[in-house]
Design an enzyme around this catalytic site. Sequence first.
Site: not given
Length: 340
Positions: A147, A287, A307
């Site tokens: 991520c 994240h 995302n």
Amino acid sequence: MRAPGHAAIRWLFWMPLVCSVAMEQLQRDPTLDYHWDLWKKTHEKEYKDKNEEEVRRLIWEKNLKFIMIHNLEYSMGMHTYQVGMNDMGDMTNEEILCRMGALRIPRQSPKTVTFRSYSNRTLPDTVDWREKGCVTEVKYQGSCGACWAFSAVGALEGQLKLKTGKLISLSAQNLVDCSNEEKYGNKGCGGGYMTEAFQYIIDNGGIEADASYPYKATDEKCHYNSKNRAATCSRYIQLPFGDEDALKEAVATKGPVSVGIDASHSSFFFYKSGVYDDPSCTGNVNHGVLVVGYGTLDGKDYWLVKNSWGLNFGDQGYIRMARNNKNHCGIASYCSYPEI
């Protein structure tokens, strides 16, 4: 003592999962057989045996129940966002976060704030860098905790577009493979941090494009080729800790910004629409994502967040997260962007 093999590791992970599901729900609902088969077909799910499928089915039913109850409450005005089933429906929260959320904040994260704010500057009410062609397509990180790498390249892609007029998908795999030296502290698929990725690009003299150094969702040997350099970075800018006003100014005047968030809740995993505002969301970030804009929806301020969980997540890969709400989910705690 010999280290446990892959089979042993899988067993150690699998047994607690089986026990946990068994304690919560002993029997599947036969009225959902058709929908289970339809969901498996839609998301191309296959399991190694009937036992694994049974466990996954029970997890799926638990998640489906959560989704149905949440949306019922939404219809009664109890929430500002809706949730929906996606390809993560047969996974526990712990599994999803273990596979996909691997932000590693440096133990001694730099406290120096380098962002220069202009308090008298008038900022637009709404910003969406996608409309200005500064955001590449949504990526899928798979079962690799990269991520941080996707967040970092996303911020640099925006700067590259603003500087050169060219929108190029940069290589997250380049960062996964090559910024894992001790001085950076990144661990490839095991996690990393955006500013350490920026520092690697600075020290390395550049980063390749995804086209020449494609994403593999696994740790590989570094094979960066300077002949394929697609972008450079001269320095990176860090924002004040927890300052949403500074984040708004940076997004409005500089471009997409890398941030860390708490993404450990079912409400986040299954978000579909609206403005995400979950009181259980904490400031413990885990994240890495990319803020590409902000605005207001139905009277509620939001951050527009890209995302790296593919198009099945959220609203075509994006989520609107509550803004001006006490640094919700820690979104303004660890913010940075690169400069070319």
